[in-house]
Design an enzyme around this catalytic site. Structure first.
Site, PDB file in Angstrom:
ATOM      1  N   HIS A 207       0.851  -1.207   0.000  1.00 26.04           N
ATOM      2  CA  HIS A 207       0.000   0.000   0.000  1.00 26.04           C
ATOM      3  C   HIS A 207       0.881   1.249   0.000  1.00 26.04           C
ATOM      4  O   HIS A 207       1.856   1.312   0.729  1.00 26.04           O
ATOM      5  CB  HIS A 207      -0.909   0.000   1.236  1.00 26.04           C
ATOM      6  CG  HIS A 207      -1.984   1.035   1.194  1.00 26.04           C
ATOM      7  ND1 HIS A 207      -1.750   2.372   1.416  1.00 26.04           N
ATOM      8  CD2 HIS A 207      -3.309   0.927   0.930  1.00 26.04           C
ATOM      9  CE1 HIS A 207      -2.897   3.041   1.293  1.00 26.04           C
ATOM     10  NE2 HIS A 207      -3.864   2.189   1.002  1.00 26.04           N
ATOM     11  N   CYS A 245      -3.864   2.474  -4.345  1.00 26.48           N
ATOM     12  CA  CYS A 245      -4.829   3.258  -3.575  1.00 26.48           C
ATOM     13  C   CYS A 245      -4.939   4.638  -4.218  1.00 26.48           C
ATOM     14  O   CYS A 245      -4.026   5.463  -4.094  1.00 26.48           O
ATOM     15  CB  CYS A 245      -4.396   3.357  -2.115  1.00 26.48           C
ATOM     16  SG  CYS A 245      -5.581   4.275  -1.103  1.00 26.48           S
ATOM     17  N   HIS A 272      -7.711   0.132  -4.135  1.00 32.63           N
ATOM     18  CA  HIS A 272      -8.536   0.928  -3.226  1.00 32.63           C
ATOM     19  C   HIS A 272      -9.048   2.100  -4.040  1.00 32.63           C
ATOM     20  O   HIS A 272      -8.246   2.879  -4.552  1.00 32.63           O
ATOM     21  CB  HIS A 272      -7.702   1.468  -2.060  1.00 32.63           C
ATOM     22  CG  HIS A 272      -7.338   0.442  -1.038  1.00 32.63           C
ATOM     23  ND1 HIS A 272      -6.564   0.745   0.057  1.00 32.63           N
ATOM     24  CD2 HIS A 272      -7.657  -0.876  -0.935  1.00 32.63           C
ATOM     25  CE1 HIS A 272      -6.416  -0.350   0.799  1.00 32.63           C
ATOM     26  NE2 HIS A 272      -7.059  -1.342   0.214  1.00 32.63           N
ATOM     27  N   ASP A 317     -12.601   2.574  -0.805  1.00 28.93           N
ATOM     28  CA  ASP A 317     -11.744   2.892   0.344  1.00 28.93           C
ATOM     29  C   ASP A 317     -12.588   3.704   1.317  1.00 28.93           C
ATOM     30  O   ASP A 317     -13.795   3.551   1.344  1.00 28.93           O
ATOM     31  CB  ASP A 317     -10.485   3.618  -0.142  1.00 28.93           C
ATOM     32  CG  ASP A 317      -9.290   3.338   0.763  1.00 28.93           C
ATOM     33  OD1 ASP A 317      -9.456   2.629   1.760  1.00 28.93           O
ATOM     34  OD2 ASP A 317      -8.192   3.826   0.474  1.00 28.93           O
ATOM     35  N   HIS A 318     -11.980   4.530   2.091  1.00 27.84           N
ATOM     36  CA  HIS A 318     -12.713   5.244   3.145  1.00 27.84           C
ATOM     37  C   HIS A 318     -13.951   5.959   2.609  1.00 27.84           C
ATOM     38  O   HIS A 318     -13.971   6.386   1.465  1.00 27.84           O
ATOM     39  CB  HIS A 318     -11.808   6.281   3.801  1.00 27.84           C
ATOM     40  CG  HIS A 318     -10.472   5.735   4.163  1.00 27.84           C
ATOM     41  ND1 HIS A 318      -9.349   6.502   4.247  1.00 27.84           N
ATOM     42  CD2 HIS A 318     -10.079   4.471   4.448  1.00 27.84           C
ATOM     43  CE1 HIS A 318      -8.318   5.752   4.575  1.00 27.84           C
ATOM     44  NE2 HIS A 318      -8.729   4.508   4.701  1.00 27.84           N
ATOM     45  N   TYR A 331     -14.831   4.147   7.919  1.00 26.36           N
ATOM     46  CA  TYR A 331     -15.262   2.791   7.570  1.00 26.36           C
ATOM     47  C   TYR A 331     -16.727   2.519   7.896  1.00 26.36           C
ATOM     48  O   TYR A 331     -17.092   1.424   8.295  1.00 26.36           O
ATOM     49  CB  TYR A 331     -14.340   1.750   8.217  1.00 26.36           C
ATOM     50  CG  TYR A 331     -12.992   1.709   7.540  1.00 26.36           C
ATOM     51  CD1 TYR A 331     -12.846   1.072   6.305  1.00 26.36           C
ATOM     52  CD2 TYR A 331     -11.886   2.347   8.083  1.00 26.36           C
ATOM     53  CE1 TYR A 331     -11.630   1.057   5.656  1.00 26.36           C
ATOM     54  CE2 TYR A 331     -10.665   2.334   7.434  1.00 26.36           C
ATOM     55  CZ  TYR A 331     -10.545   1.688   6.228  1.00 26.36           C
ATOM     56  OH  TYR A 331      -9.336   1.677   5.572  1.00 26.36           O
TER      57      TYR A 331
HETATM   58 MN   LIG Z   1      -6.048   2.780   0.831  1.00 31.16          MN
END
Ligand SMILES: [Mn+2]
Length: 356
Positions: A207, A245, A272, A317-318, A331
């Site tokens: 990552h 990501c 991500h 992702d978030h 999350y």
């Molecule tokens: Mn990420």
């Protein structure tokens, strides 16, 4: 493309697995064992238990994030070989449970972090913000307290109090570790684990740094295209791959995300998918996934993924915290579910348009 969702287990996640299953066309979970510290071996029984929790929701355990790397490996101390052996045992145990993907990072001391985990947007939803000017006023130790005070009681991986207690020792451990040395330590690690990954068919996916620049003068080696190329070239195997990501890399406007995907696409093992919105220099928030809501062109990013033939796992992702949900910062269920549905729409539209 396979559609995934990060989930912290029955104990650690307020979201019931059955609710995750209700997201349209979801394939599976990226899971973790929250009680594992870096360097621990993940035992087969424990992995099976996690798998059973996921399967109880009629979903598959498609990957792990993260199996954390012990600091001895990152700093390259004498103890690293024993922890690499432990890591290899974990890889073998995951393979024995048919778990084929490991997301990990190679960041000294700090993993991901944000300076405000409850940034309020005009519509009343909250999101995560990173503002370098806040960091510039802080000592590294202060971050632990700050993050603990904003995490709504959830334990945030990498920000455990045990780590704060060890903080000074950790700093001493990295004394003299430059970017070059950190990279050599990553290479040393990969040269040992990738042959095992090839043997048992488990893919590694590093990552990127989040944010993708140096913090508190600790070296960072997964910030941009040159870094990613250097890593995949260090051990040239499809098992030595990337977690691409978009939000982590996209926080630096110098990173041209679609272009990067086109350059390293064959080594992306996990995606991500996330947008960010720039508020100023080195100051950004995590927005809803849509291109219109942030600074990244999510259409162009998905188009690049389709063009390079990416067919692996992608997860939202978030997300923001919306609709009064009590959720782990970043999350929650709702905004990530909306983000995934939008992502699936982009994918369908782009793939169908290309067939015409
Ligand atoms: Mn990420």
């Amino acid at each position: 493309m396979k559609w995934g969702f990060r989930w912290y287990g029955t104990e650690g996640d307020p979201i019931p697995i059955q609710h995750v299953k209700q997201i349209p066309a979801i394939d599976g979970i990226v899971g973790t064992l929250l009680n594992k510290m870096p360097g621990d071996v993940w035992e087969i029984d424990e992995i099976k238990e996690l798998k059973a929790e996921v399967q109880a929701g009629d979903l598959e355990l498609l990957g792990i994030e993260s199996v954390a790397i012990h600091d001895a490996i990152k700093a390259g101390t004498d103890e690293r070989d024993q922890y690499i052996d432990n890591y290899i045992q974990t890889i073998r145990n995951l393979a024995a449970c048919d778990v084929r993907l490991i997301c990990y990072s190679f960041k000294p001391i700090f993993g991901w972090f944000k300076t405000n985990m409850n940034y309020e947007l005009p519509d009343g939803s909250t999101t995560l913000q990173f503002d370098q000017s806040v960091i510039d006023e802080l000592e590294p130790q202060d971050l632990y307290k700050r993050i603990a005070s904003q995490s709504k009681g959830f334990q945030i991986s990498g920000w455990e109090e045990e780590r704060l207690a060890k903080f000074n020792g950790l700093v001493a451990m990295y004394d003299g570790v430059t970017e070059e040395i950190l990279f050599e330590n990553l290479k040393y690690f990969l040269e040992k684990v990738i042959p095992v990954c090839e043997e048992v068919d488990v893919k590694m996916a590093i990552h990127p740094d989040d944010p993708p620049w140096e913090i508190f003068d600790f070296p960072r080696i997964t910030k941009n295209l040159a870094d990613l190329k250097r890593i995949i070239n260090a051990v040239d195997s499809p098992y030595n791959g990337l977690t691409f990501c978009t939000g982590a890399l996209g926080a630096d406007p110098n990173n041209d995300i679609p272009q990067m995907i086109r350059e390293v696409g064959d080594r992306i093992n996990f995606v991500h998918f996330r947008n960010v919105g720039f508020l100023g220099e080195q100051n950004f928030i995590e927005t809803a996934h849509l291109s219109t809501e942030g600074s990244l062109d999510m259409y162009a990013i998905m188009e690049a993924l389709v063009d390079v033939g990416y067919e692996g796992l992608l997860r939202p992702d978030h997300g923001r915290t919306v609709w009064g949900e009590v959720a782990r910062p970043g999350y929650g269920l709702y905004d990530r579910a909306m983000g995934l549905t939008y992502t699936q729409g982009l994918h369908e539209a782009i793939t169908k348009a290309k067939k015409k």
